[in-house]
Design a protein around this motif. Structure first.
Motif, mmCIF file in Angstrom:
data_model
loop_
_atom_site.group_PDB
_atom_site.id
_atom_site.type_symbol
_atom_site.label_atom_id
_atom_site.label_comp_id
_atom_site.label_asym_id
_atom_site.label_seq_id
_atom_site.Cartn_x
_atom_site.Cartn_y
_atom_site.Cartn_z
ATOM 1 N N UNK A 153 0.846 -1.187 0.000
ATOM 2 C CA UNK A 153 0.000 0.000 0.000
ATOM 3 C C UNK A 153 0.883 1.238 0.000
ATOM 4 N N UNK A 154 0.815 2.013 -1.083
ATOM 5 C CA UNK A 154 1.602 3.237 -1.162
ATOM 6 C C UNK A 154 3.085 2.996 -0.987
ATOM 7 N N UNK A 155 3.571 1.864 -1.524
ATOM 8 C CA UNK A 155 4.999 1.567 -1.430
ATOM 9 C C UNK A 155 5.400 0.938 -0.101
ATOM 10 N N UNK A 156 4.424 0.692 0.802
ATOM 11 C CA UNK A 156 4.732 0.066 2.087
ATOM 12 C C UNK A 156 4.249 -1.374 2.079
ATOM 13 N N UNK A 157 5.116 -2.279 2.520
ATOM 14 C CA UNK A 157 4.744 -3.693 2.609
ATOM 15 C C UNK A 157 4.035 -3.919 3.948
ATOM 16 N N UNK A 158 2.778 -4.336 3.882
ATOM 17 C CA UNK A 158 1.990 -4.531 5.103
ATOM 18 C C UNK A 158 1.524 -5.981 5.165
ATOM 19 N N UNK A 159 1.716 -6.623 6.322
ATOM 20 C CA UNK A 159 1.212 -7.977 6.553
ATOM 21 C C UNK A 159 -0.075 -7.894 7.359
ATOM 22 N N UNK A 160 -1.056 -8.707 6.981
ATOM 23 C CA UNK A 160 -2.312 -8.778 7.727
ATOM 24 C C UNK A 160 -2.532 -10.221 8.158
ATOM 25 N N UNK A 161 -2.684 -10.436 9.446
ATOM 26 C CA UNK A 161 -2.988 -11.772 9.938
ATOM 27 C C UNK A 161 -4.502 -11.904 10.010
ATOM 28 N N UNK A 162 -5.052 -12.945 9.411
ATOM 29 C CA UNK A 162 -6.504 -13.078 9.261
ATOM 30 C C UNK A 162 -7.024 -14.210 10.136
ATOM 31 N N UNK A 163 -8.096 -13.927 10.873
ATOM 32 C CA UNK A 163 -8.735 -14.971 11.684
ATOM 33 C C UNK A 163 -10.238 -14.911 11.432
ATOM 34 N N UNK A 164 -10.840 -16.055 11.047
ATOM 35 C CA UNK A 164 -12.297 -16.096 10.843
ATOM 36 C C UNK A 164 -12.942 -16.929 11.946
ATOM 37 N N UNK A 165 -14.160 -16.551 12.317
ATOM 38 C CA UNK A 165 -14.890 -17.252 13.380
ATOM 39 C C UNK A 165 -16.349 -17.387 12.970
ATOM 40 N N UNK A 166 -16.862 -18.627 12.886
ATOM 41 C CA UNK A 166 -18.272 -18.785 12.502
ATOM 42 C C UNK A 166 -19.190 -18.292 13.632
ATOM 43 N N UNK A 167 -20.163 -17.434 13.302
ATOM 44 C CA UNK A 167 -21.112 -16.930 14.308
ATOM 45 C C UNK A 167 -22.535 -17.235 13.835
ATOM 46 N N UNK A 168 -23.483 -16.809 14.637
ATOM 47 C CA UNK A 168 -24.892 -17.084 14.346
ATOM 48 C C UNK A 168 -25.337 -16.474 13.014
ATOM 49 N N UNK A 169 -24.753 -15.306 12.653
ATOM 50 C CA UNK A 169 -25.228 -14.586 11.463
ATOM 51 C C UNK A 169 -24.170 -14.476 10.375
ATOM 52 N N UNK A 170 -23.235 -15.416 10.349
ATOM 53 C CA UNK A 170 -22.174 -15.377 9.340
ATOM 54 C C UNK A 170 -20.814 -15.390 10.017
ATOM 55 N N UNK A 171 -19.779 -15.210 9.227
ATOM 56 C CA UNK A 171 -18.425 -15.275 9.778
ATOM 57 C C UNK A 171 -17.943 -13.904 10.252
ATOM 58 N N UNK A 172 -17.407 -13.881 11.467
ATOM 59 C CA UNK A 172 -16.747 -12.688 11.977
ATOM 60 C C UNK A 172 -15.268 -12.800 11.599
ATOM 61 N N UNK A 173 -14.707 -11.730 11.042
ATOM 62 C CA UNK A 173 -13.303 -11.767 10.599
ATOM 63 C C UNK A 173 -12.529 -10.628 11.264
ATOM 64 N N UNK A 174 -11.350 -10.965 11.775
ATOM 65 C CA UNK A 174 -10.475 -9.937 12.359
ATOM 66 C C UNK A 174 -9.132 -9.961 11.636
ATOM 67 N N UNK A 175 -8.684 -8.789 11.188
ATOM 68 C CA UNK A 175 -7.373 -8.644 10.568
ATOM 69 C C UNK A 175 -6.442 -7.947 11.553
ATOM 70 N N UNK A 176 -5.326 -8.582 11.896
ATOM 71 C CA UNK A 176 -4.297 -7.927 12.722
ATOM 72 C C UNK A 176 -3.296 -7.280 11.763
ATOM 73 N N UNK A 177 -3.118 -5.970 11.880
ATOM 74 C CA UNK A 177 -2.235 -5.226 10.978
ATOM 75 C C UNK A 177 -0.810 -5.272 11.504
ATOM 76 N N UNK A 178 0.091 -5.817 10.702
ATOM 77 C CA UNK A 178 1.508 -5.862 11.074
ATOM 78 C C UNK A 178 2.273 -4.992 10.082
ATOM 79 N N UNK A 179 2.433 -3.734 10.439
ATOM 80 C CA UNK A 179 3.054 -2.756 9.541
ATOM 81 C C UNK A 179 4.459 -2.461 10.043
ATOM 82 N N UNK A 180 5.470 -3.059 9.384
ATOM 83 C CA UNK A 180 6.858 -2.899 9.833
ATOM 84 C C UNK A 180 7.275 -1.431 9.882
ATOM 85 N N UNK A 181 6.781 -0.628 8.908
ATOM 86 C CA UNK A 181 7.229 0.765 8.860
ATOM 87 C C UNK A 181 6.659 1.573 10.023
ATOM 88 N N UNK A 182 5.558 1.082 10.632
ATOM 89 C CA UNK A 182 4.940 1.822 11.742
ATOM 90 C C UNK A 182 5.534 1.420 13.083
#
Length: 561
Positions: free
Chosen positions: A260-289
């Motif tokens: 993104x904008x010349x920055x390499x960003x890693x996102x760790x993805x976790x999905x969890x099945x819930x009553x109304x669909x999947x809840x998803x959380x992305x953990x942002x691992x931004x080395x430059x930050x």
């Protein structure tokens, strides 16, 4: 712009030599500054000359956008979504060719995407990145406008039902790869990273679909998209993470790498099945930050000096303690970075590996196949290490092997989840570790928390009430003429009053009186009293130091100590 790519071009042009190229590349990596800024600092060239050389290398023109005011019809050439996402700004139209400038003029893929999306030829000229960003902010406003624009493209209800009432995977996959959905998800991630979010939450409910960001430890809700977008948006995230979009009944984990904008960003993805669909959380691992340097963590001088001394010891255990999200891993990474030299073999066992560090052997845990901390640590001892980091000591087996490793000539770093530094000792005893083994191997325990810093733009002095001071254990005559501050809230801090975080620390040094108490199985409160007698600054007192320095508020210190 990729610094190495640009430096190679400058070597070809004869502007710099290979030795200067290496020095400049190292300076960019170490300082986190942009390449133009580093080249100005090193007096290689001025900022204007830098961009002129880039334009020459690309066979195009350099333009200075200072004071540039584009006509309204030119602004309409590009949508807000494209401008913000690609950091692209239109300068004019000639025939069927749009002249524009981009934050990364080397990115041919983006130029191709814009040519396809806009249906016109593109002529890219070079301008200073900060000027482009200012013009985009001024003329295309906030991300909200571009979000609304993309949402309007996504239209009404999307149907994914198959003939049997199940999910039509073919339709769903096609929708997840549709351009508006791709742009919408990219923009959500882009905005989150711009706002320095550590996590992005996608949460489907019965009648709404929420998207929330965690910034400086607190959750903030975005304007919610329509409920019918939950399935395609979550499917898009799963496609990006190479997860199985057909499997919606079991949790899944994955990883996304984005540029993104010349920055390499890693996102760790976790999905969890819930009553109304999947809840998803992305953990942002931004080395430059994240600056993995001890000097940038803002520790008190005595703790910094203690760490420098401790991490050079030949053996022993050093523990960092605190709740989830208190910055323990960052502190340990900074310690490892300091001792990551050619003459030292460093191994880490992590669950999962958060940041890749050059020169360190990092092993991700995998409980599904029996690769846990204890088993990995046992294998480490046959790998001839000098220093070992164990992500977390969770059980007696891991603790015992870590202590044995420290007693046989290895320096071991690890973390524990306890409320304070003295509590780490009693936690190990509760696990079943013999006190004499703890007292003979433990070198020190660092307790820490992350508290939010008051926004400097809207920081305001005030007189605290006696009740607020009493909660801190202070009386009005004790504080004398000290100033107290709070954040009013402004655009800079999204009206929260806080921007950024800092650590507060307490250090339990393993002196002889403390070792004696450990051998006597003294409770945590006795250890704490003795440590305070011997000069330990508690988390609360370190928090008070931050309040008096005007860095944080009374509420933050009370919340975390």
């Amino acid at each position: 712009m990729n610094a190495k790519q640009v430096l190679d071009l400058f070597v070809e042009q004869g502007l710099i030599d290979d030795a200067q190229k290496d020095d400049l590349a190292t300076a960019v990596a170490d300082t986190g500054k942009s390449l133009p800024q580093v080249m100005v600092d090193y007096e290689v060239c001025t900022e204007e000359e830098f961009y002129q050389h880039v334009a020459t290398a690309l066979g195009t023109d350099y333009v200075d956008l200072a004071g540039f005011e584009p006509p309204t019809d030119v602004l309409r050439l590009i949508t807000a979504g494209h401008a913000i996402l690609h950091k692209a700004f239109p300068l004019g139209l000639e025939g069927n060719t749009i002249q524009l400038t981009m934050g990364d003029p080397f990115n041919m893929q983006t130029l191709e995407d814009l040519r396809f999306a806009l249906g016109k030829e593109i002529q890219c000229v070079v301008a200073p990145v900060w000027q482009i960003e200012e013009l985009i902010k001024k003329h295309y406003g906030t991300d909200a406008g571009s979000m609304d624009e993309i949402l309007s493209q996504l239209g009404g209800g999307l149907e994914f039902g198959g003939p049997d009432g199940g999910i039509d995977l073919k339709n769903l996959e096609a929708e997840a790869n549709a351009t508006p959905i791709i742009r919408y998800v990219d923009l959500i991630v882009y905005q989150a990273i711009n706002d320095r979010a550590s996590d992005i939450h996608f949460e489907p409910f019965e009648t709404e679909f929420k998207i929330r960001y965690r910034v400086d430890g607190a959750l903030y809700e975005m304007s919610p998209p329509p409920r019918h977008l939950a399935l395609p948006v979550i499917s898009r995230v799963k496609v990006m993470a190479n997860l199985n979009i057909a499997e919606r009944r079991l949790p899944q984990d994955g990883r996304i790498q984005m540029n993104l904008g010349g920055r390499q960003v890693d996102l760790r993805v976790s999905t969890l099945p819930t009553q109304f669909g999947e809840s998803v959380v992305l953990r942002v691992l931004d080395r430059s930050a994240v600056k993995l340097e001890l000097e940038t963590l803002g520790m008190p001088g005595y703790i910094y000096n203690y760490l420098l001394h401790t991490i050079e010891k030949p053996n022993g255990i050093f523990i960092v303690t605190g709740p989830t999200g208190s910055g323990k891993t960052t502190t340990l990474y900074a310690c490892l970075n300091k001792i990551n030299t050619v003459d030292s073999k460093v191994l880490t066992a992590e669950d999962p590996v958060e940041y890749d560090i050059e020169g360190i052997i990092q092993v991700p845990m995998n409980d599904a196949i029996g690769l846990n901390f204890a088993r990995t640590l046992r294998a480490f001892l046959r790998q001839d290490p000098d220093r070992i980091m164990v992500g977390e000591t969770r059980d007696i087996e891991t603790a015992q092997i870590a202590i044995q490793a420290s007693l046989t000539g290895h320096l071991v770093f690890t973390t524990l989840h306890t409320n304070d530094a003295p509590g780490a000792v009693t936690r190990l005893v509760d696990m079943g570790v013999e006190p004499f083994m703890i007292s003979s191997s433990l070198e020190g325990v660092l307790g820490q928390r992350l508290i939010r810093k008051i926004c400097l733009n809207c920081r305001t002095a005030y007189e605290p009430t006696e009740a607020a001071l009493a909660q801190l254990g202070l009386s009005p005559h004790e504080i004398g003429d000290k100033n107290f501050y709070y954040g009013k809230g402004c655009d800079t801090c999204n009206n929260t009053g806080y921007k950024g975080r800092k650590g507060i620390y307490e250090l339990l040094d393993m002196s002889d009186p403390v070792r004696e108490l450990i051998n006597q199985r003294a409770p945590s409160v006795v250890l704490k009293q003795k440590a305070i007698e011997l000069g330990m600054t508690t988390l609360r007192h370190d928090g008070l130091r931050s309040i008096y320095d005007g860095e944080t508020s009374i509420e933050e210190v009370l919340k975390y100590t």
